[in-house]
Motif scaffolding. Sequence first.
Motif, PDB file in Angstrom:
ATOM      1  N   GLY A 130      19.607  38.775 -10.086  1.00 47.46           N
ATOM      2  CA  GLY A 130      18.498  38.102 -10.638  1.00 47.46           C
ATOM      3  C   GLY A 130      18.794  36.525 -10.609  1.00 47.46           C
ATOM      4  N   LEU A 131      20.015  36.061  -9.835  1.00 48.75           N
ATOM      5  CA  LEU A 131      20.370  34.849  -9.935  1.00 48.75           C
ATOM      6  C   LEU A 131      20.020  34.035  -8.643  1.00 48.75           C
ATOM      7  N   ASP A 132      19.633  32.790  -8.666  1.00 49.62           N
ATOM      8  CA  ASP A 132      19.261  32.273  -7.553  1.00 49.62           C
ATOM      9  C   ASP A 132      20.486  31.266  -7.261  1.00 49.62           C
ATOM     10  N   LEU A 133      21.229  31.410  -6.070  1.00 49.36           N
ATOM     11  CA  LEU A 133      22.613  30.662  -6.019  1.00 49.36           C
ATOM     12  C   LEU A 133      22.353  29.524  -5.634  1.00 49.36           C
ATOM     13  N   ASN A 134      21.012  29.056  -5.597  1.00 54.74           N
ATOM     14  CA  ASN A 134      20.604  27.695  -5.217  1.00 54.74           C
ATOM     15  C   ASN A 134      20.851  26.905  -6.409  1.00 54.74           C
ATOM     16  N   ASN A 135      20.817  27.353  -7.590  1.00 58.28           N
ATOM     17  CA  ASN A 135      20.854  26.807  -8.902  1.00 58.28           C
ATOM     18  C   ASN A 135      22.237  26.369  -9.328  1.00 58.28           C
ATOM     19  N   LEU A 136      23.303  26.954  -8.568  1.00 53.92           N
ATOM     20  CA  LEU A 136      24.456  26.494  -8.865  1.00 53.92           C
ATOM     21  C   LEU A 136      25.047  25.260  -8.336  1.00 53.92           C
ATOM     22  N   ASP A 137      26.034  24.689  -8.738  1.00 54.93           N
ATOM     23  CA  ASP A 137      26.860  23.547  -7.953  1.00 54.93           C
ATOM     24  C   ASP A 137      28.163  23.629  -8.151  1.00 54.93           C
ATOM     25  N   SER A 138      28.792  23.912  -6.878  1.00 55.29           N
ATOM     26  CA  SER A 138      30.041  24.268  -6.731  1.00 55.29           C
ATOM     27  C   SER A 138      30.807  23.100  -6.931  1.00 55.29           C
ATOM     28  N   ALA A 139      30.425  21.843  -7.194  1.00 63.21           N
ATOM     29  CA  ALA A 139      31.105  20.528  -7.051  1.00 63.21           C
ATOM     30  C   ALA A 139      31.781  20.685  -8.335  1.00 63.21           C
ATOM     31  N   TYR A 140      31.317  21.469  -9.466  1.00 63.95           N
ATOM     32  CA  TYR A 140      31.876  21.635 -10.737  1.00 63.95           C
ATOM     33  C   TYR A 140      32.644  22.903 -10.949  1.00 63.95           C
ATOM     34  N   GLN A 141      33.560  23.006 -11.681  1.00 66.79           N
ATOM     35  CA  GLN A 141      34.417  24.038 -12.249  1.00 66.79           C
ATOM     36  C   GLN A 141      33.744  24.833 -13.432  1.00 66.79           C
ATOM     37  N   PRO A 142      33.967  26.011 -13.399  1.00 69.77           N
ATOM     38  CA  PRO A 142      33.196  26.693 -14.867  1.00 69.77           C
ATOM     39  C   PRO A 142      33.824  26.287 -15.919  1.00 69.77           C
ATOM     40  N   GLY A 143      35.395  25.960 -15.929  1.00 70.05           N
ATOM     41  CA  GLY A 143      36.242  25.601 -17.042  1.00 70.05           C
ATOM     42  C   GLY A 143      35.924  24.013 -17.326  1.00 70.05           C
TER      43      GLY A 143
END
Length: 680
Positions: A29-42
């Motif tokens: 269900g996720l669109d991986l393009n929505n994420l931004d790997s420049a940021y860390q989850p924490g």
Amino acid sequence: MKATKFLSAMTLAMAAAACTPGAKQLESGLDLNNLDSAYQPGADFYMFATGGWQKSHPLTGEYSRFGSFDAVTENTNVRLRDLIDSLSQQEHAQGSIEQKVVDLYTSAMDSVNLNEHWWGAFEEFLLCDGYRYSAEVTQNWLDNVWPRMQRQGVPGLFSMYIDADEKDSKNNLVYIRQGGLTLRQKDYYVDSDPATVKIREAYAKYIADLCQHVGFSETDSKRFAEDVLRIETRLARASKSMTELRDPEGNYNKISYDELKEQFSGIDWDGFFKNLGAEGVKEVSLGQPEAIHEVEKVLKEETPEALQNIYLWHAINLASSYIDDESRALNFAFWGTTMSGKEEDRPRWKRAVSSVEDGLGEALGQLYVARFFPPEAKERMEKLVKNLQVALGERIDVQEWMSDATKKVAREKLDAFIVKVGYPEKWKDYSELEIGENYLRNALACNEWEIKQMIKDRLNKPVDNTVWYMTPQQVNAYYNPTTNEICFPAGILQPPFFDMTADDAFNYGAIGVVIGHEMTHGFDDQGSKYDKDGNLVEWWTDEDRSRFEERIQVMRAFHDSIEVLPGLHANGSLTLGENMADHGGLMVAYQAFKNATAQSPLPVIDGYTPEQRFFLAYANVWGQNIRDEEIRKRVKSDPHALGMWRVNGQMPHIDAWYSAFGITEEDPMFVPKSERVTIW
């Protein structure tokens, strides 16, 4: 005057999903393009989950805020336009809902007629030829024209509606509440910060410019602005703030009609209710007595000319969206640009669709669900709601701060929830509403019909629990405490939130949280004051209430500490109920998700565990871009936190989030366990 007192505090602009059918391997269900790997989850989970979406959806001039929710609404608007366009190609019987929908839409779209022939209907509406002030003319206008405008929905100096009696929820009650503020809340009139002062100055200019455009002299238009600002500021100073309005007990003051006339004798109540066709009022609730007393003083102390000016202004402001393009442009320049930072108005077709929704909402909804909402979606949603009810019951059972006696009553309230999904069981009857060719006349006719129906259906009558407070096509949801109901219109049941191809991790993180959110509204700082029948009554023990208040103070303080713009902090008291519901929705939906997958654990998909995908799905609901002007407006008026903080303000208080992403005390978002919210 519509009965929407609870909606501004208890709606959740989210969209729906469904539980996983069968055992077939579904997608993430996720669109991986929505994420931004420049940021860390924490460090910034919001940007980690939505940064890519924000980059690919820059703000256009039309929007002051654009998010995932708005994208779904755009899709719905296109559907509605296509539906209306297809109806316009057919012949329809006069008086049918199809004829009324098409004619209202057409009257809004007819720009040539609006710009060339707007004056006739507008002059007929105002019945005020220039200013031409004289005591006799003004008094005649106040005695004869203003009452007709009230019936057409023009705001006066206070508001009135009829809805469930908060302490006798099976019966309706007349509510009298503060009003008369074009800027809608007192802060804009009394705050002295530079941004608010600038808005007040722009408001005065808007009044003068619009009044001059529709025919008043420059001198008289400036007088309008002076009178309106003076009177509205008087009313504002006597009014309660948005935060104070969140106190149910403090805004419920039930008295007999005779007591109303005795205690507030400066207002002609017999004349007011007779004019609306609402004779026979027996009791009322005075929500904010101080504000109504100020109305009495205004009526006594202000000149007839000044009173005529403020009523005329309310009428002109209302009409400005339904006449010529220049009036609309002045309206947008203030409400759209000054207040929200928008750079361009919505296209005419979107405004036309919105007008049909406002005036013929259920008629349009009836046509919408017939085409776009299959029965299977309703059935699937009802099943998912049931799963969330089970999970909330389990969360209630394990709360250490809630006594056994309170848990028992809480369970009873949960079991008594009225669940509404998709569309009403019975539709509104629009047969008495006539729609013609003129846009302004149509808008006023819709207003007058709505007021008449409210009085006809509710005055001195029992509550009808089948009534809906949203249209089926709305992309939203609500909880109503006086009927103890949760409602999920068909509009929220569409991609990307209602994803039949996605698995339970995604769907419980999206629609599961919205369901849990609405359910836990029944137990937040407001909803917890209503029993299972919707009556405003204390059903908690004193000890439970004390422990509850201690825990919600953690939530309030956390959000008070958030600086949303330099020097501007969030209002943790105003947003408390919605923040609690977000927290509760996450906790309950996560439990339901774990229950649903306990026997058949889900695999890692697209590089993310099921637990991670649950939280990513939730965060993606709130991906958005927003202008500073809109941030300032929402901090003053919106009981919901900003999108960023519905994510970053919630994750640090959810233990399962820490486990899912391996968050440690080295991460910037880490909050020690002893300092986290512990409600659900």
